[in-house]
Design a protein around this motif. Structure first.
Motif, PDB file in Angstrom:
ATOM      1  N   ILE A 159       0.710  -1.267  -0.132  1.00 47.17           N
ATOM      2  CA  ILE A 159      -0.074   0.049   0.059  1.00 47.17           C
ATOM      3  C   ILE A 159       0.760   1.249  -0.048  1.00 47.17           C
ATOM      4  O   ILE A 159       1.971   1.310   0.665  1.00 47.17           O
ATOM      5  N   TYR A 160       0.511   2.229  -0.788  1.00 47.52           N
ATOM      6  CA  TYR A 160       1.392   3.550  -0.849  1.00 47.52           C
ATOM      7  C   TYR A 160       0.123   4.704  -0.614  1.00 47.52           C
ATOM      8  O   TYR A 160      -1.184   4.624  -0.951  1.00 47.52           O
TER       9      TYR A 160
ATOM     10  N   SER B 154       1.180  13.077  -7.426  1.00 49.32           N
ATOM     11  CA  SER B 154       1.841  12.125  -8.199  1.00 49.32           C
ATOM     12  C   SER B 154       3.166  11.843  -7.425  1.00 49.32           C
ATOM     13  O   SER B 154       4.060  11.034  -8.060  1.00 49.32           O
ATOM     14  N   GLU B 155       3.473  12.251  -6.241  1.00 49.71           N
ATOM     15  CA  GLU B 155       4.358  11.570  -5.416  1.00 49.71           C
ATOM     16  C   GLU B 155       4.160  10.749  -4.290  1.00 49.71           C
ATOM     17  O   GLU B 155       2.938  10.949  -3.668  1.00 49.71           O
TER      18      GLU B 155
END
Length: 175
Positions: A26-27, A32-33
């Protein structure tokens, strides 16, 4: 040459995990970073080992890690997982306790035997002993909270010994 000389961290193993259990990697992102990660690895005994857990320093303290861990727990139940284990840096120990994880002290040594490591403890119940990877003696002690004095005692009495608090939480059903 690999960063870590352990087959569990080989490219093939990571590709297999991403293919079979990608939803346990999971992130969190912003513009977009990637600003946070939590990776879970299913073990052979219906448990998950979490590592790493990281949030960019500019975004800590606002609940990102908590939400990612809760999402990982939710997804883990779908794989029949019953418990989650993770190692913790000292600054994160209180955080894991607040999330319902119970601490234990893991003592490890490639030089000293389990019997030697057990000889120093006369205060805490032994949760388990193990020989990891055929060469690392491990003793895990039940502690309600970290005992820095005992950790230091181990590291002085047994040079080359490593101690770390680890945290465990039961999830899902255990029937």
């Amino acid at each position: 040459m690999p960063i870590v000389d352990n087959p569990e961290y080989s490219l093939a193993k990571w590709e297999e995990r991403m293919k079979n259990y990608g939803d346990l990697m999971i992130y969190a992102s912003l513009d977009s970073e990637v600003i946070g990660i939590v990776f879970g690895r299913i073990d052979d005994n219906c448990s998950i080992t979490i590592g790493p857990v990281a949030v960019h320093e500019n975004y800590r303290g606002i609940g990102i890690a908590k939400e990612m861990i809760f999402l990982l727990e939710e997804r883990a139940v779908h794989y029949g997982v019953h418990s989650i284990t993770l190692g913790a840096v000292e600054s994160a120990e209180g955080f894991y306790s607040k999330l319902g994880y119970t601490g234990s002290l893991l003592v490890q040594s490639q030089i000293h035997s389990i019997e030697q490591l057990l000889s120093l403890n006369n205060r805490y119940k032994v949760e388990f002993t193990n020989i990891y990877d055929g060469k690392v003696s491990q003793v895990c002690l039940e502690l309600s909270e970290p005992d820095r004095y005992l950790q230091k005692e181990y590291e002085v009495a047994f040079p080359g010994c490593y101690t770390q608090m680890m945290y465990r939480k039961n999830i899902g059903t255990t029937s």
